[in-house]
Design an enzyme around this catalytic site. Sequence first.
Site, short mmCIF file in Angstrom:
data_model
loop_
_atom_site.label_atom_id
_atom_site.label_comp_id
_atom_site.label_asym_id
_atom_site.label_seq_id
_atom_site.Cartn_x
_atom_site.Cartn_y
_atom_site.Cartn_z
N SER A 261 31.17 1.54 -24.75
CA SER A 261 31.99 2.22 -23.74
C SER A 261 31.23 2.39 -22.42
CB SER A 261 32.47 3.54 -24.33
OG SER A 261 33.68 3.88 -23.74
N LYS A 265 29.00 -0.51 -20.55
CA LYS A 265 28.91 -0.92 -19.13
C LYS A 265 27.42 -0.94 -18.77
CE LYS A 265 32.79 2.34 -18.16
NZ LYS A 265 34.01 1.77 -18.64
N TRP A 352 43.30 1.32 -23.10
CA TRP A 352 42.69 1.89 -21.89
C TRP A 352 41.57 0.98 -21.37
CZ3 TRP A 352 43.62 5.06 -18.14
CH2 TRP A 352 42.61 5.81 -17.51
N HIS A 402 39.09 2.92 -30.20
CA HIS A 402 37.87 2.96 -29.41
C HIS A 402 36.74 3.63 -30.20
CE1 HIS A 402 35.86 2.76 -25.57
NE2 HIS A 402 35.58 4.06 -25.58
C1 GCU Z 1 36.52 7.22 -20.60
C2 GCU Z 1 36.39 6.31 -19.41
C3 GCU Z 1 35.96 4.89 -19.81
C4 GCU Z 1 34.73 4.96 -20.69
C5 GCU Z 1 34.97 5.89 -21.85
C6 GCU Z 1 33.75 6.16 -22.73
O1 GCU Z 1 37.62 6.82 -21.38
O2 GCU Z 1 37.60 6.30 -18.74
O3 GCU Z 1 35.68 4.12 -18.66
O4 GCU Z 1 34.37 3.67 -21.11
O5 GCU Z 1 35.34 7.17 -21.35
O6 GCU Z 1 32.62 6.03 -22.29
O7 GCU Z 1 33.96 6.56 -23.89
#
Ligand code: GCU
Length: 421
Positions: A261, A265, A352, A402
Amino acid sequence: MNRLILCLLFFAFVSTASAQFDANYDESKVPEFKLPDPLKMFNGKKIRNSKKWEKNRCPELLNFFTENVYGEVPGELAISSVQILEQSENALNGKAIRKQVDLVFKNHGKTLDFTVLIYLPKSVEKAPLFVGYNFYGNHTITEDVEVIISGSWARNNPSFGIINNQLTEQSRGVRTNRWCVDKIIDAGFGLATIYYGEVDPDKDDFSDGIHPLFYIDDQQQPAANEWGSIAAWSWGLSRAMDYFERDNAIDESKVVVFGHSRLGKTALWAGASDERFAGVISNEPGCGGAALSKRRFGETVWRINNSFPHWFCKNFRNYSKNEEALPVDQHELIALIAPRPVYIASAEEDRWSDPKGEFLGALYATPVFELYGKKGIEQTEMPGVNQPIQNTVAYHIRTGEHDVTEFDWEQYIKWAQKFIH
Ligand code: GCU
């Protein structure tokens, strides 16, 4: 808990939920867009071989992502001291070595330290390694009672016993499901993990974490082209790599950076900006990770810059609701990792993060890997769920939401055994 805090938590929850509700999830509403060609310079010149890629195109892309997306690290800072806080030759029922290593940094009269928890298989003399951040402290990834609990700020999570922003014994082992430590060790890999909040607490506040160590005079926050939190976390992974280079029990030429997540990134940016990482695994990284921004599906650049103003550099806000103006897209971030192996993974219910956008990120990065004679994604259609494509560029979409699951780790281990030499 007082009412005000409850109200704030409620509104934070409702606004995240409604953001996800408002987002576009309709493929027919994805705008038409033209994706930049990774093999074409900004001045239109075509790149025809890996030499030209390395000399001209890779640096210009890296520079764009640095100045306009993640932000520049304002200087160099070496580890000031390494302290072995704890060490055992008899961890995980005797099959692993455990080390808890504190890396200390000093600059401009300020100090920061973070602890790397390392498990190494005893069966291997110089172990290849997965390294990745965790969200709630090193002690959450295992039941191992010897793992030290971080004293750094943590996001409250009453179900993990985290109140008053402090990690506690109650959260030991709550994230074992995301780490598969035994499987990793049994496969002959080591695992290193760091609590990301020790490098930079995940909140819109630049007075804590690593950033202030680089401030000049009375500077309060990074400049518009300077690092947000993702670049700060990536910086921390590179400093962990500095340590791995010193540790004889670790094969520093086989360190794979992993993240989920927001930390997925981070893993991509760490791999793109530091060539010492032998490979990258990015689990459900979504917007600002592997998903194409120009699709505006699920989370968008505007939404992420608003919800998490500290993650990217301020210059990235120029592209909020303005993705068409971006001269790059996230497939080119993945391409920056070439020819090193990279694995992108999605989850079916994680709309998402835009699974299709993540797949297309991997697909459109492929021509750069092919310059090196490596196989990327060779099919333009997404694979079926739970049917991984494992080449130098790898991709899977699994059933479920997720998260990081055992299925994910099983694929990563299999792939790393094949591609990390
Ligand atoms: C939120 C955010 C995402 C990210 C995620 C996470 O949903 O919007 O961009 O990847 O958190 O880190 O769990």
